[in-house]
Design a protein around this motif. Structure first.
Motif, PDB file in Angstrom:
ATOM      1  N   TYR A  47      -5.266  12.348  -1.343  1.00 20.10           N
ATOM      2  CA  TYR A  47      -3.953  12.318  -1.976  1.00 20.10           C
ATOM      3  C   TYR A  47      -4.043  12.547  -3.477  1.00 20.10           C
ATOM      4  N   PHE A  48      -4.976  11.863  -4.128  1.00 19.39           N
ATOM      5  CA  PHE A  48      -5.032  11.965  -5.579  1.00 19.39           C
ATOM      6  C   PHE A  48      -5.599  13.308  -6.041  1.00 19.39           C
ATOM      7  N   PHE A  70      -7.501   2.010  -9.165  1.00 23.53           N
ATOM      8  CA  PHE A  70      -8.654   2.140  -8.286  1.00 23.53           C
ATOM      9  C   PHE A  70      -9.924   1.594  -8.934  1.00 23.53           C
ATOM     10  N   SER A 126       0.825  -1.211   0.000  1.00 21.61           N
ATOM     11  CA  SER A 126       0.000   0.000   0.000  1.00 21.61           C
ATOM     12  C   SER A 126       0.860   1.264   0.000  1.00 21.61           C
ATOM     13  N   TYR A 132       0.953   4.254  -2.920  1.00 17.99           N
ATOM     14  CA  TYR A 132       0.699   5.682  -2.726  1.00 17.99           C
ATOM     15  C   TYR A 132       1.927   6.534  -3.025  1.00 17.99           C
ATOM     16  N   THR A 174      -7.181   8.200   0.274  1.00 16.80           N
ATOM     17  CA  THR A 174      -6.977   7.960  -1.154  1.00 16.80           C
ATOM     18  C   THR A 174      -7.478   9.128  -1.989  1.00 16.80           C
ATOM     19  N   PHE A 211      -9.387   4.990   4.864  1.00 18.46           N
ATOM     20  CA  PHE A 211      -8.621   4.562   3.691  1.00 18.46           C
ATOM     21  C   PHE A 211      -9.135   5.261   2.431  1.00 18.46           C
ATOM     22  N   GLN A 212     -10.448   5.266   2.236  1.00 15.17           N
ATOM     23  CA  GLN A 212     -11.045   5.929   1.076  1.00 15.17           C
ATOM     24  C   GLN A 212     -10.818   7.436   1.121  1.00 15.17           C
ATOM     25  N   HIS A 220      -1.576   3.632   6.608  1.00 14.89           N
ATOM     26  CA  HIS A 220      -1.450   2.180   6.699  1.00 14.89           C
ATOM     27  C   HIS A 220      -0.768   1.764   8.006  1.00 14.89           C
TER      28      HIS A 220
END
Length: 298
Positions: free
Chosen positions: A179-180, A229, A85, A89, A176, A172-173, A136
């Motif tokens: 970050y993106f 994803f 993980s 990332y 994600t 987690f979602q 994580h």
């Protein structure tokens, strides 16, 4: 049909080992010349190669374990998932740093050598690893704090197995998406800034155009990362639409196309686009049968 798992394993292993070998050759080239070792953008590229190679190795191992239905102790599984993980990332975060380095080189050329030093590049890489792993690490330490004995139980190793509470999946979602979105905004910002700089009469048009194309390439690389994803979404749709026997084969194709190939192609595309690297790659890939022009100091 007992030969199918073996064939799948051979395809995955051969694909991963081939691209890991290519990445290793690129890393050797980058370490062989002082001009590459001391230039921030090549340091960042070398980091991307190493990071993606680690990700491919861990993904290959997890795939082999899943294909053979082998169970691991949850603690060992947590370490593998943490590495997988984190390296996943790290790639978009590294792309953001590479885009910012090109932005500084074009928009602040007089300060570039002061702001983008090898030492500061190393600090940026350390920050990338911290940001890539923080969420994580929380997931790994939650069972360690709340229920340590669960870490000794055997599990079918996948990310969901180390989650104990619903808020971890939500976090987690959230991480994600955050970050993106941030990486996407950075790439858009640097691309627009370089485009505006291209309109300046005093700018070096060739350098600006090259930097603009590099940032655009980073955007394409980010899109390749984003395809990963879609893996879960497509897998969930396939599970509802087809029977189990067909689903197993389609799931494998989904794994190859959306998880493995983007990680293999992204560094290769970037490395072969760079004229300085491409010439030396040809020399090593042809076992020295091609003559190489001297590498210029950057």
């Amino acid at each position: 049909m007992n030969w199918m798992p073996t064939l799948k394993m051979i395809i995955v292993l051969s694909t991963c080992f081939f691209f890991i070998s290519v990445n290793s050759m690129m890393l050797f080239v980058l370490r062989s010349k002082p001009c590459f070792r001391e230039t921030p953008r090549y340091i960042l590229f070398a980091h991307m190669l190493l990071n993606d190679s680690i990700h491919l190795l861990i993904s290959m191992l997890l795939f082999a374990l899943a294909l053979m239905y082998l169970y691991l102790v949850r603690a060992v599984c947590a370490v593998l998932v943490l590495l997988s993980s984190t390296t996943f990332y790290n790639t978009p975060l590294n792309l953001a740093v590479m885009a910012l380095e090109r932005y500084i080189a074009i928009c602040f050329p007089l300060r570039h050598s002061e702001m983008a030093t090898p030492q500061r590049t190393g600090v940026a890489i350390a920050v990338v690893w911290f940001l890539g792993s923080v969420n994580h690490l929380i997931d790994v330490f939650v069972p360690l704090i709340t229920e340590p004995s669960i870490l000794l139980t055997p599990v079918y190793c996948k990310y969901e197995q180390i989650l104990m509470f619903k808020w971890q999946a939500d976090a987690f979602q959230g991480f994600t998406a955050f970050y993106f979105v941030c990486v996407g905004l950075i790439l858009v910002f640097t691309y627009v800034a370089i485009m505006l700089e291209a309109r300046s009469v005093s700018s070096d048009k060739a350098s600006v155009t090259k930097a603009r194309n590099t940032v655009l390439l980073h955007t394409i690389q980010l899109c390749l990362c984003l395809t990963s994803f879609l893996y879960g979404v497509i897998e969930a749709l396939l599970a509802r639409m087809v029977d189990v026997s067909v689903f197993i084969h389609l799931r494998y194709m989904n794994f190859i196309v959306l998880l493995i190939l983007p990680r293999c192609l992204s560094p290769l595309i970037y490395g072969l686009r760079d004229e300085s690297l491409k010439t030396i790659f040809k020399y090593y890939f042809t076992c020295g049968s091609k003559k190489v022009k001297p590498v210029r100091k950057f």
